[in-house]
Design a protein around this motif. Structure first.
Motif, PDB file in Angstrom:
ATOM      1  N   PRO A 623     -26.869  61.993  -1.834  1.00 44.98           N
ATOM      2  CA  PRO A 623     -28.149  60.731  -1.943  1.00 44.98           C
ATOM      3  C   PRO A 623     -27.560  60.072  -2.485  1.00 44.98           C
ATOM      4  O   PRO A 623     -25.943  60.148  -3.687  1.00 44.98           O
ATOM      5  CB  PRO A 623     -28.597  61.863  -3.595  1.00 44.98           C
ATOM      6  N   SER A 624     -28.816  59.009  -3.341  1.00 42.39           N
ATOM      7  CA  SER A 624     -27.396  58.171  -4.189  1.00 42.39           C
ATOM      8  C   SER A 624     -27.944  57.943  -5.220  1.00 42.39           C
ATOM      9  O   SER A 624     -27.213  57.525  -6.071  1.00 42.39           O
ATOM     10  CB  SER A 624     -29.087  57.090  -3.761  1.00 42.39           C
ATOM     11  N   LEU A 625     -28.034  59.428  -5.722  1.00 51.00           N
ATOM     12  CA  LEU A 625     -28.096  59.690  -7.135  1.00 51.00           C
ATOM     13  C   LEU A 625     -26.517  60.202  -8.317  1.00 51.00           C
ATOM     14  O   LEU A 625     -25.538  60.910  -7.048  1.00 51.00           O
ATOM     15  CB  LEU A 625     -29.111  61.022  -8.331  1.00 51.00           C
ATOM     16  N   ASP A 626     -25.852  59.744  -8.909  1.00 49.97           N
ATOM     17  CA  ASP A 626     -24.846  60.556  -9.415  1.00 49.97           C
ATOM     18  C   ASP A 626     -24.706  61.579 -10.300  1.00 49.97           C
ATOM     19  O   ASP A 626     -25.807  61.842 -10.043  1.00 49.97           O
ATOM     20  CB  ASP A 626     -24.427  58.451 -10.050  1.00 49.97           C
ATOM     21  N   ASP A 627     -23.505  62.032 -10.265  1.00 47.89           N
ATOM     22  CA  ASP A 627     -23.595  63.318 -11.182  1.00 47.89           C
ATOM     23  C   ASP A 627     -24.466  63.110 -12.464  1.00 47.89           C
ATOM     24  O   ASP A 627     -24.877  64.065 -12.257  1.00 47.89           O
ATOM     25  CB  ASP A 627     -21.891  63.273 -11.717  1.00 47.89           C
ATOM     26  N   LYS A 628     -24.513  62.733 -12.964  1.00 46.84           N
ATOM     27  CA  LYS A 628     -25.314  62.611 -14.453  1.00 46.84           C
ATOM     28  C   LYS A 628     -27.045  62.544 -13.563  1.00 46.84           C
ATOM     29  O   LYS A 628     -27.386  63.545 -14.766  1.00 46.84           O
ATOM     30  CB  LYS A 628     -25.137  61.058 -15.610  1.00 46.84           C
ATOM     31  N   ALA A 629     -27.509  61.697 -12.701  1.00 43.86           N
ATOM     32  CA  ALA A 629     -28.713  61.870 -12.306  1.00 43.86           C
ATOM     33  C   ALA A 629     -29.315  62.696 -12.157  1.00 43.86           C
ATOM     34  O   ALA A 629     -30.118  63.965 -12.425  1.00 43.86           O
ATOM     35  CB  ALA A 629     -28.644  60.674 -11.748  1.00 43.86           C
ATOM     36  N   LEU A 630     -28.174  63.368 -11.288  1.00 50.06           N
ATOM     37  CA  LEU A 630     -27.893  65.038 -10.216  1.00 50.06           C
ATOM     38  C   LEU A 630     -28.428  66.268 -11.690  1.00 50.06           C
ATOM     39  O   LEU A 630     -29.133  66.511 -10.964  1.00 50.06           O
ATOM     40  CB  LEU A 630     -27.062  65.202  -9.239  1.00 50.06           C
ATOM     41  N   ARG A 631     -27.527  66.109 -12.112  1.00 52.43           N
ATOM     42  CA  ARG A 631     -27.718  67.492 -13.520  1.00 52.43           C
ATOM     43  C   ARG A 631     -28.909  66.603 -14.386  1.00 52.43           C
ATOM     44  O   ARG A 631     -28.961  67.999 -14.943  1.00 52.43           O
ATOM     45  CB  ARG A 631     -26.338  67.071 -14.092  1.00 52.43           C
ATOM     46  N   SER A 632     -29.776  66.017 -14.114  1.00 52.05           N
ATOM     47  CA  SER A 632     -30.537  65.985 -15.586  1.00 52.05           C
ATOM     48  C   SER A 632     -32.005  65.572 -14.688  1.00 52.05           C
ATOM     49  O   SER A 632     -32.759  65.693 -15.466  1.00 52.05           O
ATOM     50  CB  SER A 632     -30.255  64.437 -16.693  1.00 52.05           C
ATOM     51  N   ALA A 633     -31.336  65.698 -13.645  1.00 50.12           N
ATOM     52  CA  ALA A 633     -33.232  66.292 -12.604  1.00 50.12           C
ATOM     53  C   ALA A 633     -33.864  66.819 -12.277  1.00 50.12           C
ATOM     54  O   ALA A 633     -32.943  67.886 -12.716  1.00 50.12           O
ATOM     55  CB  ALA A 633     -33.137  65.641 -11.114  1.00 50.12           C
ATOM     56  N   ASN A 634     -35.391  66.598 -12.468  1.00 48.39           N
ATOM     57  CA  ASN A 634     -35.766  68.339 -12.596  1.00 48.39           C
ATOM     58  C   ASN A 634     -35.812  68.215 -10.935  1.00 48.39           C
ATOM     59  O   ASN A 634     -35.665  67.735  -9.951  1.00 48.39           O
ATOM     60  CB  ASN A 634     -37.203  67.583 -13.165  1.00 48.39           C
ATOM     61  N   LYS A 635     -36.744  69.513 -10.854  1.00 47.72           N
ATOM     62  CA  LYS A 635     -36.854  69.853  -9.252  1.00 47.72           C
ATOM     63  C   LYS A 635     -37.270  68.713  -8.341  1.00 47.72           C
ATOM     64  O   LYS A 635     -36.828  68.738  -7.084  1.00 47.72           O
ATOM     65  CB  LYS A 635     -37.528  70.564  -9.286  1.00 47.72           C
ATOM     66  N   ASP A 636     -38.699  68.683  -8.426  1.00 40.19           N
ATOM     67  CA  ASP A 636     -39.393  67.704  -7.396  1.00 40.19           C
ATOM     68  C   ASP A 636     -37.711  66.189  -7.324  1.00 40.19           C
ATOM     69  O   ASP A 636     -38.406  65.687  -6.555  1.00 40.19           O
ATOM     70  CB  ASP A 636     -40.443  66.362  -7.823  1.00 40.19           C
ATOM     71  N   GLU A 637     -37.526  65.535  -8.424  1.00 43.41           N
ATOM     72  CA  GLU A 637     -36.816  64.702  -8.275  1.00 43.41           C
ATOM     73  C   GLU A 637     -35.965  65.031  -7.347  1.00 43.41           C
ATOM     74  O   GLU A 637     -34.754  64.038  -6.521  1.00 43.41           O
ATOM     75  CB  GLU A 637     -35.937  64.456  -9.476  1.00 43.41           C
ATOM     76  N   LEU A 638     -35.044  65.948  -7.191  1.00 45.82           N
ATOM     77  CA  LEU A 638     -33.719  66.693  -6.347  1.00 45.82           C
ATOM     78  C   LEU A 638     -34.263  66.758  -4.794  1.00 45.82           C
ATOM     79  O   LEU A 638     -33.621  66.867  -4.187  1.00 45.82           O
ATOM     80  CB  LEU A 638     -33.087  68.094  -6.987  1.00 45.82           C
ATOM     81  N   TYR A 639     -35.307  67.217  -5.068  1.00 43.46           N
ATOM     82  CA  TYR A 639     -35.894  67.736  -3.618  1.00 43.46           C
ATOM     83  C   TYR A 639     -35.853  66.354  -3.318  1.00 43.46           C
ATOM     84  O   TYR A 639     -35.699  66.104  -1.497  1.00 43.46           O
ATOM     85  CB  TYR A 639     -36.966  68.496  -3.373  1.00 43.46           C
ATOM     86  N   GLU A 640     -36.187  65.142  -3.568  1.00 48.75           N
ATOM     87  CA  GLU A 640     -35.928  63.837  -3.385  1.00 48.75           C
ATOM     88  C   GLU A 640     -35.035  63.227  -3.037  1.00 48.75           C
ATOM     89  O   GLU A 640     -34.997  62.839  -1.916  1.00 48.75           O
ATOM     90  CB  GLU A 640     -36.632  63.166  -4.239  1.00 48.75           C
ATOM     91  N   ALA A 641     -33.899  63.553  -3.550  1.00 50.69           N
ATOM     92  CA  ALA A 641     -32.619  62.948  -3.542  1.00 50.69           C
ATOM     93  C   ALA A 641     -32.290  63.548  -2.134  1.00 50.69           C
ATOM     94  O   ALA A 641     -31.447  62.624  -1.070  1.00 50.69           O
ATOM     95  CB  ALA A 641     -31.791  63.559  -4.546  1.00 50.69           C
TER      96      ALA A 641
END
Length: 859
Positions: A623-641
């Motif tokens: 996924p294009s999200l970095d470590d920090k973004a992955l750890r702060s993402a909500n569930k919908d954002e994680l599924y999208e990533a």
């Protein structure tokens, strides 16, 4: 079915010797109940004669009597009334009408069970009668309560048969013995019903019946295995004359039946080690044969090609290897048994179809001495599927190899655990192969306590026969794999550049849609005369998938003379494991760690003198999200990533895997295999983000649901018989599929027949009622499996000719010249198209979105 209000009517006794068991082709009565029961009892004796001593010790004194009694219930008015010619012949038509025979119990298997139950006369012995009642594949219950006329005649025949075959059992049965004998009864009945070997009008002596039974087994390939003695490793594997350390240790460790686990890297000779163990167990008469179980049809097909030469080397008599999976019957040239239904009723016709299916198709592999196929075919033996017990009978006493055992989710793994337990009860040797097994899964397979310490050695052989035994193997020289995690665009151009420089690039995508997208992007970016680009996945019709798999697995195999000087092969998980693909470079979607390690096993698999790449490189799409973004993402954002991969694999497992691989620039294999697996799957010591914890809890709940559901379908006494269909009961999926028959054209000839111009060029005529094996093969080779929701509206009422040949949800698709697909009326356009290089393409813009919409791969 009987009508209770008429049960008080007296029914006249009829002499048992005139009762028919089967009808002739013209509908007139054929072989008698007595003669048929004698034939089947003799076949059961012959089958029992093939068993090794350790299996015979599990059985009661005279097991053949149970098979002989299977059809005594046909001596009943409710069954005999089904043949009008018989009624006319014996002038019983008026009497049958007057006494309402047609309202009596017509289920002869249930009546057989009831009569036997009365003779046993002890409730604890009722299960012996129950397996007689179950010989059509469905359990009638542990006890039945009937009071059907002609009981005196049935008991007289029962007594005659016990004088010939021995007394009824008088001990409590255990489940393993019970279902083994249930399988014996059904198989003996199928063979004893073959008109080619047991003529309808013959009246033989018991000696001649026994001789014909032995001959019938031989003609069906059911013989005692005989192997050449004292073969060394170099004799068994001429291309690998020297055994490695793992193979030597396996030879020493596997000397008797038990459960054994062989853990070693991909390509290190686990298969050869297991086959050497098979040979020595069969040679020592501690095993009757082999069933080699794999995760997919593709992997089964490849191992099948490797296994036949091995069996040819070891067998002193005929040693044909049978292929066993949902499509393998398409390769079977042996004609089916000539079975005839007892009458025209639906149950009899279904039973004959079942028998024809077993002996004319892939399932015969479980009865033959040597078979290879999907694990599903074995797992159907421990779930409440129709004729589950025939599978247990077929596997009993064999070596069963379970390959790639790490690939299964908790649902299938729960069934695997149940299978391993039952196989051991049936005196089997179970050999489990894996390159990426976690410590916890090893405990479960060996049924070990959580406190039991386990070796961390790798490679390793483990066994539990009473107590745990472990045999560490010599450490292997590491090779360093370069890892590059990438996101965003640019992979297409880089992959083509590598291919232009001569590299054979394998690109594994997690879904069919994504694989097709990558293929199209590569084709659009390539130039004329550039390196070949190809696509493998499961959404091709069978014939085309077979062509592509054979072509590319051969071109990228070990000793290929057609290896291209550069190519890009895009594939789904069909190329992930147990196939001998040797890539110069690997690109992969993010996947669970064990699957990534399996995919890496396709990289630099064999030694080659002039590779176009200087190092083995793996690019992992993340996924294009970095470590920090992955750890702060909500569930919908994680599924999208995570994209569509989150519909194939558990999001939490993907995130844990990403944690291990994101900052990895290289991995040393095999020494880092165990550490990275355990780091992915063990409980995290680092506090995880709240959303990750939520995903983990959801995963645990899902796993609990899967395990409970899997155990639920193993309760064979309490649930109705399930479909005996590969993948339906044995794999967890909330995303149903359907079959699509691809045609170039079709013409209705009359009310009951249609001429089909199939996609592969074959032309055939299909009828509503007549079933022909060659027509069946032609139709099934042009079927493709797609998500159910895509064609749900077209599945309601398939034409009768199609329902006659395909027993899953199915419809017809006619391919137009532009590749678009229309329905049967040739006017309604379906939201799909076909391309010979891409398979079936789903146009999602033309379909309403369903919640169950998925692009999960199918195999």
């Amino acid at each position: 079915m009987p009508a209770p209000r008429r049960m008080n009517i007296t029914v006249t006794e009829v002499p048992g010797e005139i009762c028919w068991a089967k009808t002739l082709s013209n509908g007139s009565p054929g072989i008698s109940v007595r003669d048929h029961c004698l034939n089947v009892g003799c076949v059961a004796e012959a089958l029992l004669g093939l068993l090794p001593e350790q299996l015979c010790e599990l059985l009661p004194k005279s097991p053949a009597i149970l098979a002989a009694l299977h059809d005594i219930g046909k001596m009943s008015p409710g069954f005999q009334v089904k043949c009008q010619d018989w009624l006319n012949c014996h002038r019983l038509s008026e009497l049958a009408l007057k006494e309402c025979w047609q309202l009596r119990e017509s289920d002869h298997a249930k009546i057989s069970q009831s009569t036997t139950q009365k003779r046993l006369n002890q409730s604890k012995l009722n299960p012996w009668a129950a397996i007689i009642g179950a010989h059509h594949g469905k359990i009638k219950g542990e006890r039945v309560s009937l009071s059907e006329p002609w009981e005196t005649e049935r008991l007289q025949l029962l007594d005659e048969l016990t004088k010939e075959f021995g007394p009824l059992p008088d001990d409590n049965p255990d489940d393993a013995t019970l279902w083994f004998l249930a399988g014996l009864i059904t198989v003996a009945d199928w063979i004893g019903s073959d008109e080619n070997r047991f003529l309808q009008n013959a009246r033989w002596s018991i000696t001649e019946r026994r001789e014909r039974a032995v001959s019938a087994l031989q003609e069906n390939g059911l013989t005692r295995t005989s192997v050449i003695k004292d073969l060394a490793f170099k004799d068994l594997f001429p291309l690998t004359p020297q055994a490695n350390n793992l193979q030597d240790i396996v030879t020493e460790a596997i000397q008797k039946p038990g459960v054994y686990i062989i853990e070693a890297p991909m390509g290190y000779g686990k298969t050869e080690a297991a086959l050497k163990a098979v040979y020595q167990l069969v040679e020592a008469e501690q095993a009757t044969g082999l069933y080699f179980a794999l995760p997919t049809q593709v992997t089964s097909n490849r191992i099948y090609l490797r296994l036949q030469p091995f069996i040819d080397l070891i067998c002193s008599n005929s040693g044909d290897v049978r292929l066993c999976h949902g499509a393998s019957w398409l390769f079977d040239a042996k004609p089916p048994l000539r079975l005839r239904a007892a009458s025209a009723d639906a149950e009899a016709q279904t039973y004959i179809q079942d028998g024809r299916s077993w002996f004319a198709s892939s399932k015969r592999a479980l009865l033959a001495p040597f078979g290879v196929g999907t694990i599903d075919q074995a797992l159907l033996g421990v779930v409440a599927s129709k004729h589950f017990f025939v599978r247990q009978f077929g596997l009993a006493g064999k070596v069963v190899i379970l390959d790639e055992i790490h690939t299964y989710d908790l649902y299938t793994s729960t069934l695997v655990d149940e299978l391993v337990k039952r196989l051991r009860e049936l005196e089997c040797t179970v050999i489990i192969l894996s390159a990426t097994l976690t410590k916890q899964r090893r405990r479960e397979l060996l049924q070990l306590d959580d406190k039991q310490p386990l070796s961390t050695a790798y490679p390793l052989i483990s066994s539990r026969n009473g107590q745990l035994s472990e045999w560490p193997c010599d450490s292997l020289t590491d090779r360093t794999i370069n890892i590059r995690c990438v996101s965003g665009n640019g992979l297409v151009e880089e992959a083509l550049e590598k291919a232009h420089r001569g590299a054979c690039v394998l690109w594994i995508r997690n879904t069919v849609d994504n694989a097709q997208e990558s293929y199209r992007a590569l084709k659009n970016a390539s130039v004329e005369g550039g390196p070949p680009i190809a696509l493998l996945h499961s959404r091709f019709p069978f014939f085309r998938r077979e062509e592509l798999e054979n072509e590319w697995i051969d071109r990228l195999g070990k000793d290929s003379l057609q290896r291209p000087s550069g190519c890009v092969l895009v594939s789904t998980q069909v190329a992930e494991q147990s196939v001998d693909i040797d890539a110069d470079m690997l690109i992969s979607d993010l996947a669970p760690t064990d699957m990534l390690l399996q995919r890496i096993g396709r990289l630099w698999r064999h030694k080659r003198a002039n590779r176009p790449c200087t190092t083995p490189d793996v690019w992992i799409q993340i996924p294009s999200l970095d470590d920090k973004a992955l750890r702060s993402a909500n569930k919908d954002e994680l599924y999208e990533a995570l994209g569509k991969s989150a519909k194939v694999y558990a999001p939490y497992v993907l995130l844990r895997s990403l944690d291990q691989w994101r900052n990895c620039t290289e991995i040393r294999l095999p020494s880092q295999t165990r550490p990275i697996l355990e780091a992915t799957y063990c409980d995290s010591e680092v506090q995880e983000p709240e959303t990750w914890t939520q995903l983990r809890e959801e995963l645990e709940q899902q796993r609990e649901k899967m395990a409970t559901q899997a155990l639920g379908i193993t309760r064979v006494w309490t649930i109705p018989a399930l479909k005996d269909e590969e993948g339906v009961q044995t794999r967890y999926s909330s995303f149903p599929t359907a079959q699509l028959l691809l045609l170039n054209d079709m013409e209705q000839l009359d009310a009951n027949s249609v001429r089909l111009q199939l996609l592969n060029g074959d032309i055939t005529i299909a009828y509503d009622f007549d079933w022909d094996v060659n027509v069946a093969k032609a139709i099934h080779r042009n079927l493709v499996r797609i998500p159910h929701w895509v064609i749900a509206e077209q599945l309601n009422r398939p034409p009768r000719w199609l329902a006659n040949y395909v027993h899953q949800p199915v419809t017809v698709g006619i391919i137009r010249t532009d590749g678009k697909i229309s329905g049967m009326n040739n006017e309604l356009l379906l939201p799909i198209s076909y391309n010979a290089d891409q398979g079936v393409i789903i146009d999602r813009t033309q379909i309403p979105r369903f919640e169950e919409d998925t692009d999960e791969y199918f195999d």
